[in-house]
Scaffold this active site. Structure first.
Site, PDB file in Angstrom:
ATOM      1  N   ILE A  92       0.812  -1.216   0.000  1.00 46.89           N
ATOM      2  CA  ILE A  92       0.000   0.000   0.000  1.00 46.89           C
ATOM      3  C   ILE A  92       0.851   1.274   0.000  1.00 46.89           C
ATOM      4  CG2 ILE A  92      -1.988  -1.131   1.064  1.00 46.89           C
ATOM      5  CD1 ILE A  92      -1.196   0.142   3.735  1.00 46.89           C
ATOM      6  N   GLY A  93       2.168   1.114  -0.209  1.00 49.59           N
ATOM      7  CA  GLY A  93       3.015   2.294  -0.370  1.00 49.59           C
ATOM      8  C   GLY A  93       3.706   2.793   0.872  1.00 49.59           C
ATOM      9  N   ASP A 107       3.839  -4.653  -7.531  1.00 49.70           N
ATOM     10  CA  ASP A 107       3.220  -5.606  -6.618  1.00 49.70           C
ATOM     11  C   ASP A 107       2.188  -6.420  -7.390  1.00 49.70           C
ATOM     12  OD1 ASP A 107       3.086  -5.580  -3.220  1.00 49.70           O
ATOM     13  OD2 ASP A 107       1.599  -6.768  -4.302  1.00 49.70           O
ATOM     14  N   SER A 128      10.266  -4.895   0.387  1.00 49.89           N
ATOM     15  CA  SER A 128       9.850  -5.686   1.540  1.00 49.89           C
ATOM     16  C   SER A 128       9.365  -7.043   1.021  1.00 49.89           C
ATOM     17  CB  SER A 128       8.740  -4.972   2.310  1.00 49.89           C
ATOM     18  OG  SER A 128       8.329  -5.739   3.420  1.00 49.89           O
ATOM     19  N   CYS A 151       7.445 -12.422   3.725  1.00 53.22           N
ATOM     20  CA  CYS A 151       8.055 -12.864   4.979  1.00 53.22           C
ATOM     21  C   CYS A 151       7.690 -14.299   5.355  1.00 53.22           C
ATOM     22  CB  CYS A 151       7.646 -11.928   6.114  1.00 53.22           C
ATOM     23  SG  CYS A 151       5.872 -11.952   6.490  1.00 53.22           S
ATOM     24  N   SER A 185      10.916 -14.994  -5.851  1.00 52.92           N
ATOM     25  CA  SER A 185      11.089 -13.687  -6.495  1.00 52.92           C
ATOM     26  C   SER A 185      12.270 -12.928  -5.902  1.00 52.92           C
ATOM     27  CB  SER A 185       9.804 -12.863  -6.391  1.00 52.92           C
ATOM     28  OG  SER A 185       9.464 -12.631  -5.033  1.00 52.92           O
ATOM     29  N   SER A 230       2.003  -4.561   5.896  1.00 47.21           N
ATOM     30  CA  SER A 230       2.713  -3.331   5.571  1.00 47.21           C
ATOM     31  C   SER A 230       3.903  -3.106   6.498  1.00 47.21           C
ATOM     32  CB  SER A 230       1.735  -2.153   5.609  1.00 47.21           C
ATOM     33  OG  SER A 230       2.318  -1.013   5.029  1.00 47.21           O
TER      34      SER A 230
END
Length: 339
Positions: A19-20, A40, A82, A85, A104, A324
């Protein structure tokens, strides 16, 4: 800041952009530059991103479809990212490099030496990444590509934010200038400067919150495991993508009642069977509720004018927030990276 940072307009590639949060952090850091492209695969996240950054070009693509020639053609000098995870979490079964969701990032590591213009990298991931094989592969590659780097494990509470969200960070820059702090081979647990203590939640809590955020009976019956926050608290637990769907380990709840009233209600509840109708009735009086998406945005240091479009459901808001980043921590790291 160095003269280069003051005069150069950096061109940024934001990968796994969500979401930036990284974009918000760049803006907050005050360094001259532009997010040229955000990438994304999540269409819902991209919709939120676009509504807040309408002038940014978004690629709704798998990152493995980006070629080194394509990235070089963008003339970007900075990568903010990011990566997923899940390969490094217990819920993700700790599959590490054997998890397809790491593919990726492993691809990016593989092509890094072909990215001729990249001078700065900031990468965020979950606590635990530092013990992974993928981390070792990543660090080995940036060393081979002549980057100086520093790793961190930072919680927002150390930069004045009342929220626990410890994450791994690595900042790296091409070997042309020294760091403006004493670099360490080990992972640093705090940033090189001191910050004020966390502010109180009163600064971010809304008033007249809708009853739809009140905990339903199915949650109140498990009220013995809740982490309860008050307006004067300087802490809150990490919010995950399962917040409001599951209780345990997904984030704190909040009440407008004072501690004495909460204690009395829990004393009444504890005199009954946990989960019983009487137990639930005793806890209803303190009107426990979930934090709203807007409140979580502010806890994660997103700007006050950041919004979720009306097309995004409440469940989607929480999922996106759980995936995020903390804007304040990354903003401070960006400042350090470009000093």
């Amino acid at each position: 800041m160095s003269d280069a940072s003051d005069t150069c307009c950096h061109r940024i590639l934001e990968l796994y952009s969500g979401i930036g949060g990284m974009h918000c952090a760049w803006n907050s850091a005050g360094i001259k530059g532009k997010v040229v492209v955000a990438v994304d695969i999540n269409t819902v996240a991209n919709e939120v991103y676009q509504s807040n950054f309408p002038d940014t070009n978004i690629f709704n693509r798998n990152i493995q479809s980006l070629t080194s020639d394509e990235i070089n053609g963008l003339k970007v000098d900075t990568i903010l990212m990011s990566p997923p995870c899940q390969p490094f979490t217990r819920n993700g079964k700790l599959l590490d490099e054997n998890d397809t969701r790491a593919n990726s990032f492993l691809y990016l590591i593989k092509i890094l030496e072909k990215l001729k213009n990249i001078k700065y990298i900031l990468m965020e991931n979950v606590k635990g990444f530092e013990n992974s094989t993928v981390r070792d592969i990543f660090i080995k590659k940036i060393q081979q590509c002549n980057f100086n780097y520093q790793e961190f494990l930072i919680c927002p509470t150390t930069v004045g934010i009342p929220n626990s969200r410890c994450r791994y960070y690595c900042i790296a820059k091409i070997n042309h200038s020294p760091w403006h702090f004493k670099r360490k081979d080990e992972i640093m647990q705090c940033l090189p400067k001191q910050y004020d203590e966390p502010f109180t939640l009163d600064e971010i809590l809304e008033v007249d919150v809708s009853d739809k955020f009140l905990l339903k009976d199915k949650f109140l019956k498990r009220g013995n495991i809740l982490d309860i926050c008050y307006r004067d608290c300087r802490r809150s637990c990490c919010f995950t993508k399962a917040y409001s769907h599951y209780l345990e380990g997904t984030g704190s709840v909040v009440t407008e009642a004072n501690r004495d009233i909460v204690q009395k209600c829990y004393e009444l509840a504890n005199n009954t069977e946990v989960g019983s109708d009487e137990f639930i009735k005793a806890l209803k009086g303190i009107k426990l509720r979930f934090f709203t998406p807007k409140e979580i945005l502010l806890l994660m240091a997103f700007p006050k004018n950041y919004v979720f479009p009306d097309t995004i459901t409440l469940k989607q808001c929480y999922r996106l927030l759980g995936n995020s980043v903390n804007v304040k921590v990354i903003s401070e790291l960006i400042k350090i990276l470009f000093e």
